[in-house]
Design a protein around this motif. Structure first.
Motif, PDB file in Angstrom:
ATOM      1  N   GLU A  87      -9.057  -5.061   2.334  1.00 20.31           N
ATOM      2  CA  GLU A  87      -7.786  -4.479   1.074  1.00 20.31           C
ATOM      3  C   GLU A  87      -6.856  -3.996   0.777  1.00 20.31           C
ATOM      4  OE1 GLU A  87      -9.562  -8.272  -1.512  1.00 20.31           O
ATOM      5  OE2 GLU A  87     -11.396  -6.806  -0.700  1.00 20.31           O
ATOM      6  N   ASN A  91       3.873 -10.146   3.424  1.00 22.39           N
ATOM      7  CA  ASN A  91       3.363  -9.454   2.258  1.00 22.39           C
ATOM      8  C   ASN A  91       4.524  -8.220   1.744  1.00 22.39           C
ATOM      9  OD1 ASN A  91       0.323  -8.558   0.433  1.00 22.39           O
ATOM     10  ND2 ASN A  91       2.569  -7.850  -0.020  1.00 22.39           N
ATOM     11  N   ARG A 151      -4.360 -11.859   9.935  1.00 22.51           N
ATOM     12  CA  ARG A 151      -4.699 -11.100   9.486  1.00 22.51           C
ATOM     13  C   ARG A 151      -3.249  -9.411   8.577  1.00 22.51           C
ATOM     14  NH1 ARG A 151      -7.079 -14.524   8.605  1.00 22.51           N
ATOM     15  NH2 ARG A 151      -5.776 -15.160   8.106  1.00 22.51           N
ATOM     16  N   TRP A 152      -3.296  -9.096   9.875  1.00 18.99           N
ATOM     17  CA  TRP A 152      -2.304  -8.346   9.873  1.00 18.99           C
ATOM     18  C   TRP A 152      -1.052  -8.536   9.692  1.00 18.99           C
ATOM     19  CZ3 TRP A 152      -3.643  -3.435   9.456  1.00 18.99           C
ATOM     20  CH2 TRP A 152      -5.460  -2.831  10.572  1.00 18.99           C
ATOM     21  N   ASN A 174      -4.292  -2.977   3.347  1.00 21.69           N
ATOM     22  CA  ASN A 174      -2.794  -3.348   2.722  1.00 21.69           C
ATOM     23  C   ASN A 174      -2.689  -3.304   1.442  1.00 21.69           C
ATOM     24  OD1 ASN A 174      -2.705  -7.006   1.338  1.00 21.69           O
ATOM     25  ND2 ASN A 174      -1.187  -5.931   1.750  1.00 21.69           N
ATOM     26  N   THR A 175      -3.268  -2.357   0.631  1.00 25.34           N
ATOM     27  CA  THR A 175      -3.024  -1.817  -0.467  1.00 25.34           C
ATOM     28  C   THR A 175      -1.979  -0.445   0.082  1.00 25.34           C
ATOM     29  OG1 THR A 175      -4.732  -2.295  -2.003  1.00 25.34           O
ATOM     30  CG2 THR A 175      -3.539  -0.326  -2.663  1.00 25.34           C
ATOM     31  N   GLN A 183       1.761  -1.919   1.727  1.00 24.45           N
ATOM     32  CA  GLN A 183       2.168  -1.997   0.584  1.00 24.45           C
ATOM     33  C   GLN A 183       2.408  -0.978  -0.510  1.00 24.45           C
ATOM     34  OE1 GLN A 183       3.391  -5.683   0.369  1.00 24.45           O
ATOM     35  NE2 GLN A 183       5.102  -4.598  -0.913  1.00 24.45           N
ATOM     36  N   SER A 207      -1.587 -10.681   0.332  1.00 20.34           N
ATOM     37  CA  SER A 207      -2.092 -11.152   1.027  1.00 20.34           C
ATOM     38  C   SER A 207      -3.513 -11.290   1.452  1.00 20.34           C
ATOM     39  CB  SER A 207      -1.302 -10.838   2.425  1.00 20.34           C
ATOM     40  OG  SER A 207      -2.011  -9.561   3.295  1.00 20.34           O
ATOM     41  N   VAL A 208      -4.418 -10.473   1.771  1.00 22.09           N
ATOM     42  CA  VAL A 208      -5.835  -9.921   2.093  1.00 22.09           C
ATOM     43  C   VAL A 208      -6.739 -10.847   0.490  1.00 22.09           C
ATOM     44  CG1 VAL A 208      -7.655  -8.582   2.918  1.00 22.09           C
ATOM     45  CG2 VAL A 208      -5.660  -8.135   3.745  1.00 22.09           C
ATOM     46  N   MET A 229      -0.456  -9.259   5.895  1.00 24.51           N
ATOM     47  CA  MET A 229      -0.088  -7.921   5.396  1.00 24.51           C
ATOM     48  C   MET A 229       1.929  -7.061   5.745  1.00 24.51           C
ATOM     49  SD  MET A 229      -3.034  -5.512   6.169  1.00 24.51           S
ATOM     50  CE  MET A 229      -4.187  -6.160   6.374  1.00 24.51           C
ATOM     51  N   PRO A 244       0.809  -5.911  -2.923  1.00 24.80           N
ATOM     52  CA  PRO A 244      -0.832  -5.611  -1.900  1.00 24.80           C
ATOM     53  C   PRO A 244      -1.448  -7.458  -2.680  1.00 24.80           C
ATOM     54  CG  PRO A 244      -1.538  -4.235  -3.735  1.00 24.80           C
ATOM     55  CD  PRO A 244       0.117  -3.932  -3.747  1.00 24.80           C
TER      56      PRO A 244
END
Length: 323
Positions: A186, A113, A106-107, A189-190, A193, A121-122, A110, A119
């Motif tokens: 999420e 990404n 997951r990391w 991630n946002t 990004q 990927s998640v 990101m 954003p």
């Protein structure tokens, strides 16, 4: 412009998707395929190099004329960014670090990404797993167009516009078909990004930021690689809902073209999917497949029998467990 497509609804079926049963049959006959179900550590270095390549590109375009910024966004950046989205697809299946280090994936997603600019990927991971479990599932699989898309984009010209705007439909479709509560990943991630985008803007300037976003928008719209969006599951032949592509663009897309093989064995990284086809050739060689994504795009736009409605849908059975 163009004749109106006659189809007025999706292709509703009442059978299960074919991939689970074929997977069981193949594994019974070729148990050695299980040895391919392991992570591909090469993804880590390939993705890192792709991100660094785009960082160099951001620097190189910062002082160019606008026409060249857009030119290079389409000619070069679009290929990298679309390829990065398919790298994120690989990472969503835990193919970089394996299932036992799921959070590492997951990391890393990101990180991959970053050059895309938005954003992605998640959220992609959350919806893509549903796509595999409930292929064509009504109200679940957001890879299926909305009724509005099927109804409105029904002529040659409108289908062309739909292809151009594909990234926007993929971005907003989940909000209408299968909205989910925002997860903390999420949000992270946002934040990561947006922070990255702000840094690019303040350090390199507006042209680098526009290059990044244009590369994503153009690369996921009217672009040869974007043929995979339509090639994978649009029903060009009645009774077939998944199609593979065996052309050269697999080299840029982590073998996402091997799509029947991928849905049969989602735990096998893309680099090993040609081996699946080689081992179980009798299961794949006779299935309809493509050799050109450009032809897929052309046929989709010009064929009066194909539209966003040309997808197999089914009502989910039993208890639904969403990602």
């Amino acid at each position: 412009m163009g004749n109106r497509v006659a189809r007025e609804d999706f292709e509703w079926v009442y059978t299960d998707q074919p991939h689970a049963s074929r997977r069981q049959e193949i594994l019974a006959k070729y148990p050695e395929i299980k040895s391919l179900m392991k992570p591909d550590p090469n993804l880590i270095w390939i993705i890192t190099m792709m991100v660094l390549t785009q960082l160099v590109a951001f620097y190189l375009v910062k002082d160019l004329d606008w026409k060249w910024v857009i030119f290079w966004a389409y000619a070069f950046g679009s290929c990298i960014n679309h390829s990065v989205t398919l790298a994120i697809h690989e990472v969503s299946h835990n193919s970089a670090f394996g299932h036992y280090r799921a959070m590492w994936n997951r990391w890393f997603g990101m990180f991959a990404n970053l050059p895309i600019g938005v954003p992605y990927s998640v959220s992609f991971k959350r919806y893509h797993m549903d796509h595999h479990r409930y292929l064509g599932g009504d109200g679940i699989d957001v890879d299926i167009p909305t009724d509005f898309e099927g109804w409105f984009f029904c002529t040659t010209f409108r289908k062309f516009i739909w292809v151009v705007l594909q990234p926007l439909f993929y971005a907003f479709r989940p909000l209408f078909i299968n909205p989910k509560p925002i997860s903390y990943l999420e949000i992270i991630n946002t934040v990561i990004q947006v922070t990255f985008d702000i840094i690019i803007y303040y350090v390199l300037g507006i042209k680098s930021l526009v290059y990044m976003l244009a590369a994503s928008l153009l690369g996921l719209g009217l672009h040869p690689i974007s043929g995979h969006f339509i090639a994978e599951h649009y029903m060009f032949l009645k009774g077939h809902e998944t199609y593979s592509y065996y052309g050269p663009l697999n080299l840029l897309t982590f073998n996402v073209g091997y799509h029947n093989e991928h849905h049969d064995f989602p735990n096998i990284p893309g680099k090993s999917l040609p081996l699946v086809r080689k081992i179980a050739a009798e299961y794949y060689d006779n299935l309809p497949h493509y050799n050109s994504w450009i032809k897929v795009l052309y046929d989709f736009v010009t064929d009066d029998t194909i539209s966003p409605y040309s997808r197999v849908k089914r009502h989910p059975k039993g208890k639904v467990v969403l990602e």
